[in-house]
Design a protein around this motif. Structure first.
Motif, PDB file in Angstrom:
ATOM      1  N   LEU A 190       0.856  -1.332  -0.001  1.00 58.99           N
ATOM      2  CA  LEU A 190      -0.011   0.178   0.112  1.00 58.99           C
ATOM      3  C   LEU A 190       0.870   1.341  -0.012  1.00 58.99           C
ATOM      4  N   THR A 191       1.983   1.116   0.455  1.00 55.20           N
ATOM      5  CA  THR A 191       2.856   2.343   0.604  1.00 55.20           C
ATOM      6  C   THR A 191       3.943   2.588  -0.512  1.00 55.20           C
ATOM      7  N   GLY A 192       4.750   1.422  -0.476  1.00 53.75           N
ATOM      8  CA  GLY A 192       5.900   1.275  -1.748  1.00 53.75           C
ATOM      9  C   GLY A 192       5.277   0.944  -3.021  1.00 53.75           C
ATOM     10  N   GLY A 193       4.223  -0.051  -3.021  1.00 52.32           N
ATOM     11  CA  GLY A 193       3.409  -0.128  -4.299  1.00 52.32           C
ATOM     12  C   GLY A 193       2.880   1.021  -4.915  1.00 52.32           C
ATOM     13  N   SER A 194       2.199   1.946  -4.063  1.00 54.20           N
ATOM     14  CA  SER A 194       1.707   3.164  -4.701  1.00 54.20           C
ATOM     15  C   SER A 194       2.488   4.178  -4.971  1.00 54.20           C
ATOM     16  N   MET A 195       3.676   4.260  -4.382  1.00 58.32           N
ATOM     17  CA  MET A 195       4.816   5.141  -4.603  1.00 58.32           C
ATOM     18  C   MET A 195       5.273   4.787  -6.255  1.00 58.32           C
ATOM     19  N   VAL A 196       5.338   3.332  -6.470  1.00 64.25           N
ATOM     20  CA  VAL A 196       5.732   3.070  -7.889  1.00 64.25           C
ATOM     21  C   VAL A 196       4.649   3.427  -8.846  1.00 64.25           C
ATOM     22  N   ALA A 197       3.333   3.137  -8.436  1.00 61.53           N
ATOM     23  CA  ALA A 197       2.353   3.442  -9.287  1.00 61.53           C
ATOM     24  C   ALA A 197       2.491   5.025  -9.744  1.00 61.53           C
ATOM     25  N   GLU A 198       2.556   5.756  -8.671  1.00 64.71           N
ATOM     26  CA  GLU A 198       2.692   7.387  -8.695  1.00 64.71           C
ATOM     27  C   GLU A 198       3.739   7.864  -9.508  1.00 64.71           C
ATOM     28  N   SER A 199       4.958   6.779  -9.596  1.00 60.78           N
ATOM     29  CA  SER A 199       6.064   7.447 -10.374  1.00 60.78           C
ATOM     30  C   SER A 199       5.797   6.926 -11.979  1.00 60.78           C
ATOM     31  N   VAL A 200       4.990   6.021 -12.182  1.00 63.42           N
ATOM     32  CA  VAL A 200       4.806   5.477 -13.602  1.00 63.42           C
ATOM     33  C   VAL A 200       3.811   6.404 -14.238  1.00 63.42           C
ATOM     34  N   VAL A 201       2.649   6.899 -13.414  1.00 65.57           N
ATOM     35  CA  VAL A 201       1.484   7.472 -13.861  1.00 65.57           C
ATOM     36  C   VAL A 201       2.020   9.011 -13.956  1.00 65.57           C
ATOM     37  N   ASP A 202       2.719   9.550 -13.037  1.00 70.89           N
ATOM     38  CA  ASP A 202       3.129  11.038 -13.232  1.00 70.89           C
ATOM     39  C   ASP A 202       4.428  10.976 -12.852  1.00 70.89           C
ATOM     40  N   PRO A 203       5.455  10.929 -13.639  1.00 71.94           N
ATOM     41  CA  PRO A 203       6.780  10.784 -13.223  1.00 71.94           C
ATOM     42  C   PRO A 203       7.264  12.274 -12.953  1.00 71.94           C
ATOM     43  N   ASN A 204       7.479  12.660 -11.692  1.00 73.98           N
ATOM     44  CA  ASN A 204       7.818  14.037 -11.355  1.00 73.98           C
ATOM     45  C   ASN A 204       8.949  13.995 -10.086  1.00 73.98           C
ATOM     46  N   LEU A 205       9.165  15.089  -9.585  1.00 78.76           N
ATOM     47  CA  LEU A 205      10.216  14.963  -8.515  1.00 78.76           C
ATOM     48  C   LEU A 205       9.779  14.250  -7.362  1.00 78.76           C
ATOM     49  N   ALA A 206       8.447  14.702  -6.948  1.00 76.93           N
ATOM     50  CA  ALA A 206       7.944  13.802  -5.894  1.00 76.93           C
ATOM     51  C   ALA A 206       8.156  12.405  -5.862  1.00 76.93           C
ATOM     52  N   GLY A 207       7.485  11.886  -6.934  1.00 84.17           N
ATOM     53  CA  GLY A 207       7.497  10.444  -6.996  1.00 84.17           C
ATOM     54  C   GLY A 207       8.927   9.741  -6.901  1.00 84.17           C
ATOM     55  N   ARG A 208      10.034  10.526  -7.623  1.00 83.07           N
ATOM     56  CA  ARG A 208      11.404  10.186  -7.466  1.00 83.07           C
ATOM     57  C   ARG A 208      11.745  10.058  -6.106  1.00 83.07           C
ATOM     58  N   GLU A 209      11.526  11.104  -5.431  1.00 83.15           N
ATOM     59  CA  GLU A 209      12.085  11.131  -3.954  1.00 83.15           C
ATOM     60  C   GLU A 209      11.259  10.114  -2.982  1.00 83.15           C
ATOM     61  N   HIS A 210      10.157   9.981  -3.360  1.00 82.75           N
ATOM     62  CA  HIS A 210       9.274   8.770  -2.661  1.00 82.75           C
ATOM     63  C   HIS A 210       9.864   7.440  -2.837  1.00 82.75           C
ATOM     64  N   LEU A 211      10.375   7.285  -4.113  1.00 81.25           N
ATOM     65  CA  LEU A 211      10.943   5.847  -4.602  1.00 81.25           C
ATOM     66  C   LEU A 211      12.452   5.817  -3.708  1.00 81.25           C
ATOM     67  N   ILE A 212      13.134   6.963  -3.801  1.00 81.74           N
ATOM     68  CA  ILE A 212      14.306   6.699  -3.059  1.00 81.74           C
ATOM     69  C   ILE A 212      14.123   6.673  -1.533  1.00 81.74           C
ATOM     70  N   ALA A 213      13.098   7.298  -0.825  1.00 81.46           N
ATOM     71  CA  ALA A 213      12.596   6.999   0.572  1.00 81.46           C
ATOM     72  C   ALA A 213      12.451   5.800   0.786  1.00 81.46           C
ATOM     73  N   VAL A 214      11.740   5.028  -0.040  1.00 79.94           N
ATOM     74  CA  VAL A 214      11.319   3.506  -0.027  1.00 79.94           C
ATOM     75  C   VAL A 214      12.621   2.652   0.057  1.00 79.94           C
ATOM     76  N   ALA A 215      13.533   3.044  -0.884  1.00 81.28           N
ATOM     77  CA  ALA A 215      14.667   2.326  -1.052  1.00 81.28           C
ATOM     78  C   ALA A 215      15.576   2.289   0.165  1.00 81.28           C
ATOM     79  N   ALA A 216      15.828   3.521   0.671  1.00 83.36           N
ATOM     80  CA  ALA A 216      16.434   3.925   1.836  1.00 83.36           C
ATOM     81  C   ALA A 216      16.084   3.195   3.159  1.00 83.36           C
ATOM     82  N   ALA A 217      14.410   3.186   3.227  1.00 88.50           N
ATOM     83  CA  ALA A 217      13.949   2.589   4.298  1.00 88.50           C
ATOM     84  C   ALA A 217      14.088   0.886   4.260  1.00 88.50           C
ATOM     85  N   ILE A 218      14.194   0.548   3.015  1.00 85.89           N
ATOM     86  CA  ILE A 218      14.276  -0.818   2.908  1.00 85.89           C
ATOM     87  C   ILE A 218      15.761  -1.401   3.477  1.00 85.89           C
TER      88      ILE A 218
END
Length: 286
Positions: A190-218
């Motif tokens: 629900l968190t990481g998957g939604s961030m990936v979907a957000e980055s695919v649908v709307d590739p912007n700066l926020a989506g990239r930072e969210h993906l980086i946050a997910v990777a760092a948290a893992i």
């Protein structure tokens, strides 16, 4: 496959899903609620501070002069000097994105900090929230330095004037970290998957930072799982190496065997032993 085999596979799959959901329910909901009942509102200090901080900066940004103050205090952009971006990053955790609904974000923010503080403790919650936010801020600088291209990883220099995501990266990082250490796949998707979907649908700066946050948290969650075990093994090896050499075992002395002397009534009138105890004399009794 026969009908019995299919039913067996489905039964095992349903039991696995039930065990997973039960463990996730206890890890994400039941255990934090128990901690809240034990600690009271003192276990929600970070959650209240984060929520009130976002409300304060949001109200301040509604005025033109206040918006300038909020941007100067907590606005982080990639074209800022690194020292100034690092100085503003802690405050940026409470500065909401101006183009997003703030009240929905406050609910997610409060829930993320509350669950993390009750589950992980105050210090680890602060570390995870700051580390995931800082990872996004620094990685965006690297992407801008790479320039456009690089298989879509690079960013144009114009992105340097865009404000970062604010507290949303910390929220995503905390939820991801909790889902990994608590074995909660539903929360993770629900968190990481939604961030990936957000980055695919709307590739912007926020989506990239969210993906980086997910990777760092893992990465931090994996270290949390394996790091203490590795440290315990290393400490045990060091302790065993520092032990003094064992001395050879010395047998304990054997006490001498004392044969009891016959009592006085076993002697005759002439002082010689009588035959009352023939086994002491090796003879037979009368």
């Amino acid at each position: 496959m026969t009908g019995r085999t299919v039913r067996g596979v489905m039964g095992r799959a349903l039991r696995l899903v039930a065990r997973t959901l039960r463990g996730e329910w206890y890890g994400i909901v039941v255990d934090p609620v128990r901690q809240l009942m034990r600690r009271g509102l003192s276990g929600l200090v970070l959650a209240f501070v984060a929520a009130f901080g976002v409300i304060f900066f949001h109200a301040l940004a509604q005025h033109p002069a206040g918006r300038v103050v909020v941007t100067d205090v907590g606005g982080v952009q990639a074209d800022l000097p690194l020292w100034l971006a690092l100085l503003r990053t802690p405050v940026s955790l409470y500065v909401p994105a101006l183009d997003l609904p703030v009240w929905a974000g406050i609910t997610q923010l409060f829930l993320a900090f509350a669950l993390a503080e009750l589950t992980l403790g105050r210090g680890r919650t602060l570390f995870i929230s700051y580390a995931t936010t800082l990872a996004g801020t620094l990685t965006v600088r690297v992407m801008i330095a790479m320039g456009p291209g690089w298989w879509g990883l690079g960013l144009p220099p114009s992105i340097g004037k865009v404000l970062d995501t604010g507290p949303s990266a910390a929220v995503v990082g905390l939820f991801t970290y909790l889902s990994v250490v608590r074995r909660a796949p539903v929360v993770f998707f629900l968190t990481g998957g939604s961030m990936v979907a957000e980055s695919v649908v709307d590739p912007n700066l926020a989506g990239r930072e969210h993906l980086i946050a997910v990777a760092a948290a893992i990465v931090l969650a994996v270290f949390h799982e394996r790091g203490p075990r590795w440290l315990r093994v290393r400490a045990a090896v060091r302790a065993a190496r520092d032990l003094p050499p064992a001395s050879p075992a010395v047998p304990a002395p054997v006490p001498p065997v004392v044969v009891p002397r016959p009592s006085g009534h076993a002697l005759g009138h002439d002082g010689r032993p009588s035959n009352a105890y023939p086994e002491l004399l090796g003879g037979k009794g009368e």
